[in-house]
Design a protein around this motif. Sequence first.
Motif, PDB file in Angstrom:
ATOM      1  N   VAL A   1     -12.158   0.602   0.885  1.00  0.00           N
ATOM      2  CA  VAL A   1     -10.923  -0.040   0.443  1.00  0.00           C
ATOM      3  C   VAL A   1     -11.186  -1.527   0.226  1.00  0.00           C
ATOM      4  O   VAL A   1     -12.020  -2.134   0.898  1.00  0.00           O
TER       5      VAL A   1
ATOM      6  N   LEU B   1      -6.985  -0.664   7.001  1.00  0.00           N
ATOM      7  CA  LEU B   1      -6.344  -1.932   6.635  1.00  0.00           C
ATOM      8  C   LEU B   1      -5.500  -2.480   7.794  1.00  0.00           C
ATOM      9  O   LEU B   1      -5.514  -3.678   8.074  1.00  0.00           O
TER      10      LEU B   1
ATOM     11  N   ILE C   1      -7.198  -6.818  -0.562  1.00  0.00           N
ATOM     12  CA  ILE C   1      -5.839  -6.530  -0.082  1.00  0.00           C
ATOM     13  C   ILE C   1      -5.490  -7.432   1.103  1.00  0.00           C
ATOM     14  O   ILE C   1      -4.330  -7.744   1.345  1.00  0.00           O
TER      15      ILE C   1
ATOM     16  N   TYR D   1      -1.277  -0.984  -4.209  1.00  0.00           N
ATOM     17  CA  TYR D   1      -2.546  -0.308  -3.969  1.00  0.00           C
ATOM     18  C   TYR D   1      -2.277   1.099  -3.466  1.00  0.00           C
ATOM     19  O   TYR D   1      -1.583   1.276  -2.478  1.00  0.00           O
ATOM     20  N   LYS D   2      -2.820   2.077  -4.155  1.00  0.00           N
ATOM     21  CA  LYS D   2      -2.722   3.457  -3.698  1.00  0.00           C
ATOM     22  C   LYS D   2      -3.812   3.668  -2.656  1.00  0.00           C
ATOM     23  O   LYS D   2      -4.985   3.389  -2.913  1.00  0.00           O
ATOM     24  N   VAL D   3      -3.417   4.082  -1.466  1.00  0.00           N
ATOM     25  CA  VAL D   3      -4.404   4.265  -0.407  1.00  0.00           C
ATOM     26  C   VAL D   3      -4.308   5.682   0.153  1.00  0.00           C
ATOM     27  O   VAL D   3      -3.285   6.356  -0.013  1.00  0.00           O
TER      28      VAL D   3
ATOM     29  N   GLU E   1       1.442   5.521  -0.361  1.00  0.00           N
ATOM     30  CA  GLU E   1       0.814   6.794  -0.017  1.00  0.00           C
ATOM     31  C   GLU E   1       1.897   7.856  -0.184  1.00  0.00           C
ATOM     32  O   GLU E   1       3.056   7.615   0.175  1.00  0.00           O
TER      33      GLU E   1
ATOM     34  N   THR F   1     -12.931  -2.619   6.278  1.00  0.00           N
ATOM     35  CA  THR F   1     -12.349  -2.111   5.025  1.00  0.00           C
ATOM     36  C   THR F   1     -13.430  -1.444   4.164  1.00  0.00           C
ATOM     37  O   THR F   1     -13.207  -0.390   3.588  1.00  0.00           O
TER      38      THR F   1
ATOM     39  N   CYS G   1       0.853  -1.175   0.000  1.00  0.00           N
ATOM     40  CA  CYS G   1       0.000   0.000   0.000  1.00  0.00           C
ATOM     41  C   CYS G   1       0.891   1.227   0.000  1.00  0.00           C
ATOM     42  O   CYS G   1       1.744   1.377   0.869  1.00  0.00           O
TER      43      CYS G   1
ATOM     44  N   GLN H   1      -7.678   4.901   4.744  1.00  0.00           N
ATOM     45  CA  GLN H   1      -7.736   3.532   4.219  1.00  0.00           C
ATOM     46  C   GLN H   1      -6.603   2.690   4.778  1.00  0.00           C
ATOM     47  O   GLN H   1      -6.778   1.525   5.121  1.00  0.00           O
ATOM     48  N   ARG H   2      -5.406   3.296   4.885  1.00  0.00           N
ATOM     49  CA  ARG H   2      -4.281   2.534   5.450  1.00  0.00           C
ATOM     50  C   ARG H   2      -4.553   2.177   6.900  1.00  0.00           C
ATOM     51  O   ARG H   2      -4.316   1.052   7.335  1.00  0.00           O
TER      52      ARG H   2
END
Lengths: 264, 264
Positions: free
Chosen positions: B198, A171, B202, A161-163, A139, B193, A137, A167-168
């Motif tokens: 998201v 996750l 993932i 994955y661009k978060v 950023e 998520t 991920c 979102q990070r």
Amino acid sequence: MSIYDSNSYFSCMISVSIIGAGNVATHLYKVFKKSEQVSVVQWYSRDLNKIKSYKNAVAITDQLSELELADIYIIAVSDDAIASVSEQLPFKDRLVVHTSGSVSIYDLDKKNKRGVFYPLQTFSKEAKVDFKKVPICIETIGKKNLPLLQSLAEAIGSKVYKVNPDQRKALHLAAVFVNNFTNQLYRIAHEITESEGVEFDILKPLILETANKVQHLSPYLAQTGPAKRNDKKTIKRHLKQLESEHHKAVYTLLTESIKKTHGR
Amino acid sequence: MSIYDSNSYFSCMISVSIIGAGNVATHLYKVFKKSEQVSVVQWYSRDLNKIKSYKNAVAITDQLSELELADIYIIAVSDDAIASVSEQLPFKDRLVVHTSGSVSIYDLDKKNKRGVFYPLQTFSKEAKVDFKKVPICIETIGKKNLPLLQSLAEAIGSKVYKVNPDQRKALHLAAVFVNNFTNQLYRIAHEITESEGVEFDILKPLILETANKVQHLSPYLAQTGPAKRNDKKTIKRHLKQLESEHHKAVYTLLTESIKKTHGR
């Protein structure tokens, strides 16, 4: 999720310096060394002993002041140390990223360009890591440095994955549920089988199949069992059977959770 | 765990009759048909429609009174129906087994020889089942019929485990933890998520790796994360981040559970 085709943009190797000597740092070092698209300029650890066995393959240092020019500096140290290490870097306007799931990108010192390169996987010291199975991920602040981070992830075969920051965080939190908490359920199952002198091994294929099932089916659809059916007789018998109050509490709460999800 | 080498004892095919038409019955039927060491004499379902598509491959019936001679009768019906079906069997002194993880062997009518043939795995209607990955737990009253049940399990490539009633109960309960409860943790992760838009995808490699890790490492040794480290800062932040009270409760209880296990 691909932002662009990296190969058309970068034909040169991406040079990186690794800062830190833990699991993530070590696995990243190994996979970068294997990639023909990445060159490891230097590896820093405040304790040289931890990386000295690699000294014939890469330049090692325990002085941040000795860090040389690289395209990307990867800070893979404990969460608490990220801000302080980034402050101590003796240069500015270069791309500096950390690898943490939970630390804010703004914890990095703003004298450099900042980013996050977060491999969402569980790493152990011994086990080999196949980065094809490690989603990364990424950023950044602004879009300018995204392509370089994406290229780096693709250079080691990872899915990128661009978060965004929220979102990070989501996750990282969700990962605690599917990794730490799930593993604790395995542990409780181990305690239950052990108390009857029966091999935990018997459960291993079920553990794998449960994980396999949600690779192509949603967890909602994959659910089965007494809680989903609201099979009161079995639930009652199970609770009676559990000797530990603590196991009973976990059983009760997760049974309620399943009933809630499935409208029971 | 092998009681003996089956091939030296049985050179004839083992004939079975299947009673029931659910997932377990259907998967057993299919794998028995493929085995050269097993012949399926008859398949019973009280609702013939459920099995009529197999009528050219096997004798089907909806009358228990029509059941013919077989080495083993396998009752694969819902737990609640096992006792009643076994009572209605129109013969005695034959080997009758059920496939349940939780029903007592003594729930089978004692006019016949009784056994349990419990495949410890999660079955779904659509998914193919590889019986090499299905441990089969067998139980009999007295030792005389164990070898036949063991041969049947081996004939479909399964690993066989001889268990006693308490061990089977423990396994069935432990299976709820590693299957239903684990799947519910996946579900909660999906909710977390999704709330940030998201992709749950993932997390899939982490889910697999978590299950893989305990194939060769104990869950105790495999544990990592904030709860094990007693990282109060991260735990506090995670709890703040969780919006659902229900998710908070699961987080708190499993964090306590991990801390307890690891002496924090």
